[in-house]
Motif scaffolding. Structure first.
Motif, PDB file in Angstrom:
ATOM      1  N   GLU A 126      19.997  25.969 -18.192  1.00  0.00           N
ATOM      2  CA  GLU A 126      21.066  25.777 -17.213  1.00  0.00           C
ATOM      3  C   GLU A 126      20.680  26.348 -15.852  1.00  0.00           C
ATOM      4  O   GLU A 126      21.163  25.871 -14.825  1.00  0.00           O
ATOM      5  N   LEU A 127      19.816  27.344 -15.862  1.00  0.00           N
ATOM      6  CA  LEU A 127      19.328  27.923 -14.609  1.00  0.00           C
ATOM      7  C   LEU A 127      18.183  27.118 -14.009  1.00  0.00           C
ATOM      8  O   LEU A 127      17.712  27.428 -12.921  1.00  0.00           O
ATOM      9  N   GLY A 128      17.728  26.089 -14.732  1.00  0.00           N
ATOM     10  CA  GLY A 128      16.622  25.268 -14.238  1.00  0.00           C
ATOM     11  C   GLY A 128      15.261  25.894 -14.489  1.00  0.00           C
ATOM     12  O   GLY A 128      14.277  25.528 -13.840  1.00  0.00           O
ATOM     13  N   ILE A 129      15.190  26.818 -15.430  1.00  0.00           N
ATOM     14  CA  ILE A 129      13.922  27.459 -15.774  1.00  0.00           C
ATOM     15  C   ILE A 129      13.221  26.621 -16.834  1.00  0.00           C
ATOM     16  O   ILE A 129      13.834  26.213 -17.825  1.00  0.00           O
ATOM     17  N   SER A 130      11.942  26.364 -16.643  1.00  0.00           N
ATOM     18  CA  SER A 130      11.195  25.506 -17.557  1.00  0.00           C
ATOM     19  C   SER A 130      10.906  26.229 -18.865  1.00  0.00           C
ATOM     20  O   SER A 130      10.858  27.469 -18.907  1.00  0.00           O
ATOM     21  N   PRO A 131      10.688  25.485 -19.952  1.00  0.00           N
ATOM     22  CA  PRO A 131      10.299  26.112 -21.220  1.00  0.00           C
ATOM     23  C   PRO A 131       9.032  26.945 -21.079  1.00  0.00           C
ATOM     24  O   PRO A 131       8.904  27.998 -21.711  1.00  0.00           O
ATOM     25  N   ASP A 132       8.093  26.485 -20.245  1.00  0.00           N
ATOM     26  CA  ASP A 132       6.838  27.214 -20.085  1.00  0.00           C
ATOM     27  C   ASP A 132       7.075  28.588 -19.466  1.00  0.00           C
ATOM     28  O   ASP A 132       6.506  29.592 -19.921  1.00  0.00           O
TER      29      ASP A 132
END
Length: 417
Positions: A342-348
Motif C-alpha cells: 500500500e505504501l508502494g514499496i516493491s517486494p524486492d
C-alpha cells in the motif's frame, strides 16, 4: 459438424477500418518491446506458450520501422513453407500456430485464392491487428504486473505464518509434548500446499490459503499462551516494557525534503534522510543503542506502546486482530506486510530489508516509515527508496530504531499538546 473458433474482431474488422489502416506503436515503443508485451499477456488472450514465442520470432522477421510508421504495416510475405523453416516447425504446426494467433486477434492472414503469398499481391501475415490493440495489451500487462506483485506479497505472508507457526509448535513440544490440540494444528499445517504449488495458484485461491494459514498460526499462538500460563512460562505480552527514555535530552533532526523527487522510481537515490537524521544530527549521540535488536528485546517495547506509535492505517489493521494490549509481535509483522504494498514499496525492497535487518528490525522500519510519511514538513515521496536507505544505514551500523521510536513518541506527544 466441425465448429471453428471465431476470429478476434481485431483481425478482421478493426484492422481493415480506414481509421486503423496503418496503426503505429505509440511514443518510444519499438517492435521488440511490443512483442515482449504480447508474449507476457498471451495466456490471458488464450494463446499458448508455443504460439506466443512464435509471435515474437515472426515479429522479428519484419522491418522495425514498419511498426512505428503511419504509412506502412509490418507483414511477412514469405510462403508458409519458408516461414515454417524459419521457425523450425512443420508446416501443419506452423499453420496451427498462425491460426491460433489470428483467433486471438494478433495477426491477420491474407492469402490469394490459391493460398499463395506475395508482396506484390499484398498477401501474407499482417501485424496491424495487434498494433491496433496496443492500449488494451499495455493495460493488460499492467494488470498482470500488479497481480504478480500481489502474489509475491501473499507468498511472503504465507512464509511468515509458516515460520511463526513452526517456532510456536516447537515451543509447544517443549512445554506440552502430548498436547492433542497442538497435534491437530501440526497436522493441519502439514497439509498446507508446498511453495511450488503456491506459484501455480490463482490470486483468489492464494489469498484464501494465506488467510487460513494466518488463522492457524494465531490458533497456535493462542494455545501456546494458554499452555505457558498454566506452566508458569513467560508470556510475550507480560514482558516488561523497555525503560521509558523519552524524558532524556534528544534533538529532532528533519532534513529538508527534495520536492522534485515525486514521481521518480522508488529505487532512485533518495533525498529524504532516514528517521535517525542526517550525518550532522546530534540525535545520534543521545544513546549508543545498536540497530541489531533481538526479538526478545524488541518485544519489551510492549504491544500497546507500539500500537500507539503506528500510523492510523496500520492501527486499523491491528484493531482487526485484537485489542492493543493483547497484540502479539506476529500481529505487527502481519500488519507491516500489508502496509508494504500500500505504501508502494516493491517486494524486492521489502525482502532485502528483511534479509539484511531481520524481520524484527524490518517490521519496525515499516512502522516508523509509515508513521512518518504524513508528518508535517516530512513528506516521503518515495517510501521504497526510504526503506532502501534505512537498510543501507543498518548495514553500516548507523540505523537507530529505538531512538527513532522515541522520537516518534515525542513528536506525537508534542502534537497532542
Amino acid at each position: 459438424m466441425v465448429f471453428q473458433k471465431a476470429v478476434h474482431p481485431a483481425a478482421t474488422r478493426a484492422y481493415r477500418d480506414p481509421e486503423y489502416r496503418h496503426p503505429a506503436l505509440p511514443g518510444n515503443m519499438q517492435r521488440d518491446n511490443f512483442a515482449i508485451i504480447v508474449e507476457r499477456v498471451s495466456p490471458r488472450l488464450g494463446v499458448g506458450l508455443a504460439a506466443a514465442h512464435a509471435f515474437v520470432r515472426l515479429a522479428a522477421m519484419t522491418r522495425p520501422s514498419d511498426w512505428t510508421s503511419q504509412v506502412r504495416t509490418p507483414f511477412i510475405y514469405a510462403e508458409a513453407g519458408e516461414v515454417a523453416k524459419m521457425l523450425g516447425l512443420s508446416q501443419p504446426r506452423t499453420r496451427a500456430i498462425t491460426a491460433e494467433l489470428e483467433r486471438a486477434g494478433l495477426i491477420e492472414r491474407r492469402t490469394a485464392a490459391n493460398g499463395s503469398r506475395s508482396r506484390a499481391a499484398g498477401t501474407g501475415l499482417y501485424f496491424g491487428a495487434a498494433i491496433a490493440r496496443v492500449d488494451e495489451l499495455m493495460a493488460l500487462d499492467d494488470q498482470l504486473t500488479e497481480e504478480r506483485q500481489r502474489a509475491i506479497f501473499l507468498r511472503g505472508q504465507r512464509s511468515t505464518a509458516k515460520r511463526y507457526l513452526k517456532h510456536t509448535l516447537e515451543r509447544l513440544s517443549e512445554i506440552s509434548p502430548y498436547c492433542s490440540e497442538a497435534a491437530a494444528i501440526r497436522q493441519a499445517a502439514a497439509a498446507w500446499p508446498s511453495a511450488d504449488r503456491l506459484h501455480r495458484m490463482d490470486l483468489a485461491t492464494l489469498a484464501a490459503h494465506v488467510d487460513e494459514a494466518d488463522q492457524l498460526c494465531r490458533a497456535g499462538l493462542d494455545l501456546l499462551e494458554k499452555r505457558e500460563k498454566t506452566s508458569g512460562g513467560p508470556l510475550e505480552n507480560e514482558r516488561p516494557y523497555i525503560q521509558d527514555t523519552t524524558k532524556e535530552s534528544s534533538v529532532s533532526c528533519n532534513e529538508p525534503v527534495d520536492m522534485q523527487s515525486a514521481g521518480k522510481p522508488a529505487q532512485d537515490k533518495i533525498h529524504v534522510m532516514p528517521p535517525d537524521g542526517g550525518p550532522n544530527c546530534n540525535e545520534k549521540n543521545v544513546d549508543a543503542a545498536s540497530g541489531a535488536f533481538k526479538s526478545e528485546f524488541i518485544a519489551r517495547l510492549g504491544p500497546q506502546r507500539l500500537f500507539n506509535l503506528a500510523s492510523p492505517e496500520m492501527q486499523l489493521y491491528l484493531c482487526g486482530r485484537a485489542e492493543p494490549e493483547y497484540l502479539r509481535f506476529y500481529d505487527f509483522v502481519w500488519a507491516a506486510e500489508r502496509r508494504v504494498p500500500e505504501l508502494g514499496i516493491s517486494p524486492d525492497a521489502w525482502n532485502t530489508a528483511r534479509e539484511v535487518m531481520g524481520e524484527d528490525s524490518a517490521m519496525l522500519s515499516i512502522l516508523i516509515l509509515d508513521a512518518r510519511k504524513s508528518e508535517p514538513g516530512n513528506i516521503i515521496f518515495k517510501p521504497g527508496g526510504y526503506l532502501r536507505a534505512m537498510t543501507d544505514r543498518y548495514r553500516r551500523g548507523e540505523l537507530h530504531l529505538i531512538r527513532s521510536l522515541i522520537g516518534l513518541s515525542e513528536r506525537q506527544r508534542a502534537g497532542h499538546g
